[in-house]
Each structure stands twice: as C-alpha cells, then as structure tokens.
Scaffold this motif. Sequence first.
Motif, PDB file in Angstrom:
ATOM      1  N   GLY A   1       0.930  -1.287   0.048  1.00 29.81           N
ATOM      2  CA  GLY A   1      -0.109   0.064  -0.011  1.00 29.81           C
ATOM      3  C   GLY A   1       0.685   1.340   0.072  1.00 29.81           C
ATOM      4  N   ASN A   2       0.229   2.479  -0.207  1.00 27.53           N
ATOM      5  CA  ASN A   2       1.032   3.619  -0.274  1.00 27.53           C
ATOM      6  C   ASN A   2       1.532   3.835   1.153  1.00 27.53           C
ATOM      7  OD1 ASN A   2       1.994   6.075  -1.138  1.00 27.53           O
ATOM      8  ND2 ASN A   2       0.334   7.193  -0.617  1.00 27.53           N
ATOM      9  N   HIS A   3       0.813   3.670   2.330  1.00 30.33           N
ATOM     10  CA  HIS A   3       1.071   3.702   3.771  1.00 30.33           C
ATOM     11  C   HIS A   3       0.601   2.585   4.426  1.00 30.33           C
ATOM     12  CE1 HIS A   3       2.551   8.081   3.435  1.00 30.33           C
ATOM     13  NE2 HIS A   3       1.490   8.239   2.710  1.00 30.33           N
ATOM     14  N   VAL A   4       1.477   1.608   4.960  1.00 34.06           N
ATOM     15  CA  VAL A   4       1.018   0.615   5.693  1.00 34.06           C
ATOM     16  C   VAL A   4       1.220   0.825   7.204  1.00 34.06           C
ATOM     17  CG1 VAL A   4       1.379  -1.968   5.930  1.00 34.06           C
ATOM     18  CG2 VAL A   4       1.520  -0.942   3.587  1.00 34.06           C
ATOM     19  N   LEU A   5       0.167   0.631   8.079  1.00 38.41           N
ATOM     20  CA  LEU A   5       0.231   0.918   9.109  1.00 38.41           C
ATOM     21  C   LEU A   5       0.034  -0.674   9.953  1.00 38.41           C
ATOM     22  CD1 LEU A   5       0.050   2.634  11.786  1.00 38.41           C
ATOM     23  CD2 LEU A   5      -2.708   2.779  11.336  1.00 38.41           C
ATOM     24  N   ILE A   6       0.918  -0.847  10.717  1.00 35.99           N
ATOM     25  CA  ILE A   6       0.670  -2.024  11.528  1.00 35.99           C
ATOM     26  C   ILE A   6       0.571  -1.363  12.990  1.00 35.99           C
ATOM     27  CG2 ILE A   6       1.903  -4.223  12.478  1.00 35.99           C
ATOM     28  CD1 ILE A   6       3.670  -4.285   9.903  1.00 35.99           C
ATOM     29  N   ASP A   7      -0.721  -1.873  13.660  1.00 39.46           N
ATOM     30  CA  ASP A   7      -1.094  -1.147  14.876  1.00 39.46           C
ATOM     31  C   ASP A   7      -1.254  -2.188  15.643  1.00 39.46           C
ATOM     32  OD1 ASP A   7      -2.055   0.366  16.765  1.00 39.46           O
ATOM     33  OD2 ASP A   7      -3.945   0.633  16.108  1.00 39.46           O
ATOM     34  N   ALA A   8      -0.039  -2.561  16.664  1.00 38.75           N
ATOM     35  CA  ALA A   8      -0.008  -3.381  17.649  1.00 38.75           C
ATOM     36  C   ALA A   8      -0.100  -2.727  18.930  1.00 38.75           C
ATOM     37  CB  ALA A   8       1.507  -4.279  17.461  1.00 38.75           C
ATOM     38  N   LYS A   9      -1.337  -3.147  19.711  1.00 36.61           N
ATOM     39  CA  LYS A   9      -1.628  -2.433  20.988  1.00 36.61           C
ATOM     40  C   LYS A   9      -0.547  -2.697  21.967  1.00 36.61           C
ATOM     41  CE  LYS A   9      -5.358  -0.742  19.401  1.00 36.61           C
ATOM     42  NZ  LYS A   9      -4.980   0.373  18.395  1.00 36.61           N
ATOM     43  N   ASN A  10       0.267  -3.816  22.153  1.00 38.26           N
ATOM     44  CA  ASN A  10       0.870  -4.160  22.920  1.00 38.26           C
ATOM     45  C   ASN A  10       2.476  -4.424  22.272  1.00 38.26           C
ATOM     46  OD1 ASN A  10       2.347  -5.238  25.424  1.00 38.26           O
ATOM     47  ND2 ASN A  10       1.084  -6.634  25.736  1.00 38.26           N
ATOM     48  N   THR A  11       2.633  -5.492  21.825  1.00 39.84           N
ATOM     49  CA  THR A  11       3.966  -5.818  21.180  1.00 39.84           C
ATOM     50  C   THR A  11       3.558  -6.456  19.898  1.00 39.84           C
ATOM     51  OG1 THR A  11       4.535  -6.835  23.457  1.00 39.84           O
ATOM     52  CG2 THR A  11       5.738  -7.530  21.515  1.00 39.84           C
ATOM     53  N   LEU A  12       4.978  -5.881  18.878  1.00 38.82           N
ATOM     54  CA  LEU A  12       5.002  -6.195  17.596  1.00 38.82           C
ATOM     55  C   LEU A  12       6.128  -7.321  17.488  1.00 38.82           C
ATOM     56  CD1 LEU A  12       4.379  -5.841  14.589  1.00 38.82           C
ATOM     57  CD2 LEU A  12       5.984  -3.890  14.469  1.00 38.82           C
ATOM     58  N   VAL A  13       5.927  -8.385  16.909  1.00 34.04           N
ATOM     59  CA  VAL A  13       7.103  -9.545  16.795  1.00 34.04           C
ATOM     60  C   VAL A  13       7.169  -9.630  15.472  1.00 34.04           C
ATOM     61  CG1 VAL A  13       7.566 -11.971  17.241  1.00 34.04           C
ATOM     62  CG2 VAL A  13       6.354 -10.533  19.029  1.00 34.04           C
ATOM     63  N   LEU A  14       8.226  -9.441  14.924  1.00 30.88           N
ATOM     64  CA  LEU A  14       8.596  -9.826  13.589  1.00 30.88           C
ATOM     65  C   LEU A  14       9.691 -11.160  13.533  1.00 30.88           C
ATOM     66  CD1 LEU A  14       9.992  -6.346  12.332  1.00 30.88           C
ATOM     67  CD2 LEU A  14       7.685  -7.280  11.996  1.00 30.88           C
ATOM     68  N   LYS A  15       8.904 -12.218  12.977  1.00 29.93           N
ATOM     69  CA  LYS A  15       9.681 -13.536  13.137  1.00 29.93           C
ATOM     70  C   LYS A  15      10.417 -13.613  11.696  1.00 29.93           C
ATOM     71  CE  LYS A  15       6.903 -15.984  16.134  1.00 29.93           C
ATOM     72  NZ  LYS A  15       6.274 -17.106  16.464  1.00 29.93           N
ATOM     73  N   GLY A  16      11.810 -13.936  11.623  1.00 28.75           N
ATOM     74  CA  GLY A  16      12.470 -14.247  10.542  1.00 28.75           C
ATOM     75  C   GLY A  16      13.916 -14.485  10.868  1.00 28.75           C
ATOM     76  N   ALA A  17      14.436 -15.414  10.270  1.00 30.26           N
ATOM     77  CA  ALA A  17      16.120 -15.533  10.575  1.00 30.26           C
ATOM     78  C   ALA A  17      16.773 -14.482  10.127  1.00 30.26           C
ATOM     79  CB  ALA A  17      16.656 -16.763   9.641  1.00 30.26           C
ATOM     80  N   LYS A  18      16.377 -13.545   9.204  1.00 36.98           N
ATOM     81  CA  LYS A  18      16.910 -12.399   8.773  1.00 36.98           C
ATOM     82  C   LYS A  18      15.724 -11.346   8.255  1.00 36.98           C
ATOM     83  CE  LYS A  18      20.710 -11.018   5.531  1.00 36.98           C
ATOM     84  NZ  LYS A  18      21.682 -11.489   4.668  1.00 36.98           N
ATOM     85  N   ILE A  19      15.707  -9.993   8.614  1.00 36.28           N
ATOM     86  CA  ILE A  19      14.892  -9.139   8.249  1.00 36.28           C
ATOM     87  C   ILE A  19      15.661  -8.048   7.421  1.00 36.28           C
ATOM     88  CG2 ILE A  19      13.399  -7.229   9.184  1.00 36.28           C
ATOM     89  CD1 ILE A  19      13.160  -8.895  11.701  1.00 36.28           C
ATOM     90  N   VAL A  20      15.121  -8.043   6.280  1.00 37.83           N
ATOM     91  CA  VAL A  20      16.039  -6.913   5.114  1.00 37.83           C
ATOM     92  C   VAL A  20      15.118  -6.173   4.637  1.00 37.83           C
ATOM     93  CG1 VAL A  20      16.944  -7.262   2.808  1.00 37.83           C
ATOM     94  CG2 VAL A  20      17.110  -9.335   4.212  1.00 37.83           C
ATOM     95  N   ARG A  21      15.595  -4.776   4.830  1.00 34.90           N
ATOM     96  CA  ARG A  21      15.289  -3.461   4.363  1.00 34.90           C
ATOM     97  C   ARG A  21      15.644  -3.354   2.969  1.00 34.90           C
ATOM     98  NH1 ARG A  21      13.606   0.891   8.099  1.00 34.90           N
ATOM     99  NH2 ARG A  21      13.420   1.897   6.159  1.00 34.90           N
ATOM    100  N   ASP A  22      15.172  -3.433   1.908  1.00 30.77           N
ATOM    101  CA  ASP A  22      15.308  -3.447   0.353  1.00 30.77           C
ATOM    102  C   ASP A  22      15.507  -2.037  -0.083  1.00 30.77           C
ATOM    103  OD1 ASP A  22      12.615  -3.017   0.004  1.00 30.77           O
ATOM    104  OD2 ASP A  22      12.657  -4.667  -1.534  1.00 30.77           O
ATOM    105  N   ASP A  23      15.420  -0.953   0.543  1.00 30.60           N
ATOM    106  CA  ASP A  23      15.402   0.414  -0.114  1.00 30.60           C
ATOM    107  C   ASP A  23      16.630   0.859  -0.150  1.00 30.60           C
ATOM    108  OD1 ASP A  23      15.058   0.393   2.371  1.00 30.60           O
ATOM    109  OD2 ASP A  23      13.572   2.043   2.680  1.00 30.60           O
TER     110      ASP A  23
END
Length: 125
Positions: A50-72
């Motif tokens: 999306g143009n703006h993507v909002l992830i609204d975690a009221k308590n904890t946001l968990v990103l699972k992955g052996a590697k988290i990549v920012r591709d910009d």
Amino acid sequence: MGEENKITTNDSVSTIGGKLTMTASKDIRIRSEAGSVTVDSGAGITTVSGNHVLIDAKNTLVLKGAKIVRDDDSAEDEVQGNYALKARGGLNMAGAAKSETITNDAQTTVGGDKKEIVAGGIDVQ
C-alpha cells in the motif's frame, strides 16, 4: 447491485480450487471479535502492499524471521519519544560511514574490556 449480509453462527470454511480475487471500491475489513486473524500463504510469499502501511500493535509487535531485510536504497527510521535497542546476544553494526549527534548528556557503560581501533585520523574538538 444490492447488499449481501451473511451470518454464520458456527465455524465456516470456504475452499477455492483456483485463484481468489476480492475487489472493493471502498475499505475491506477482516476482523475477529475474540480470536486471532492469520494470513498464511504456506510455501508462497505473503505480501501486504500500500501507499502507507500501518501495523497497529496495541502491545507488542513481533517480527519473526532468520533475517529481516530492508530493500530500499536509503531508509530512515523516526521514533517519537525515547528509543531502546537491546540485544540478548552479541550486537554487530557495520556501515560505510557513521554519523552520530547527541544534543544532551551521553553515557557509555562497558562491563568488560573495550577495544577501539581507529584506522584513519581522529579529530576531537
């Protein structure tokens, strides 16, 4: 076209043998009153776009992955308020250059030995 309302009082399962596309001219909402919502593509790739993507975690946001990549090419993270980074293991940071600005007091605590190597010149003002 009219309005469609479906009410199911027990579990509901839809099995589609091919591709499923849902298109709406207004918002699409997937909601669970008391349980979890899972979007899973199994062995495929799951994309949220999306143009703006909002992830609204009221308590904890968990990103699972052996590697988290920012591709910009050039990313910027902005935090409103304080920010804490904690590693439960070692912490390695590498980059082509580093710039650090601290507008108030700074404190560094090292619980063991500290080794600093400067390969080029150093300018302290």
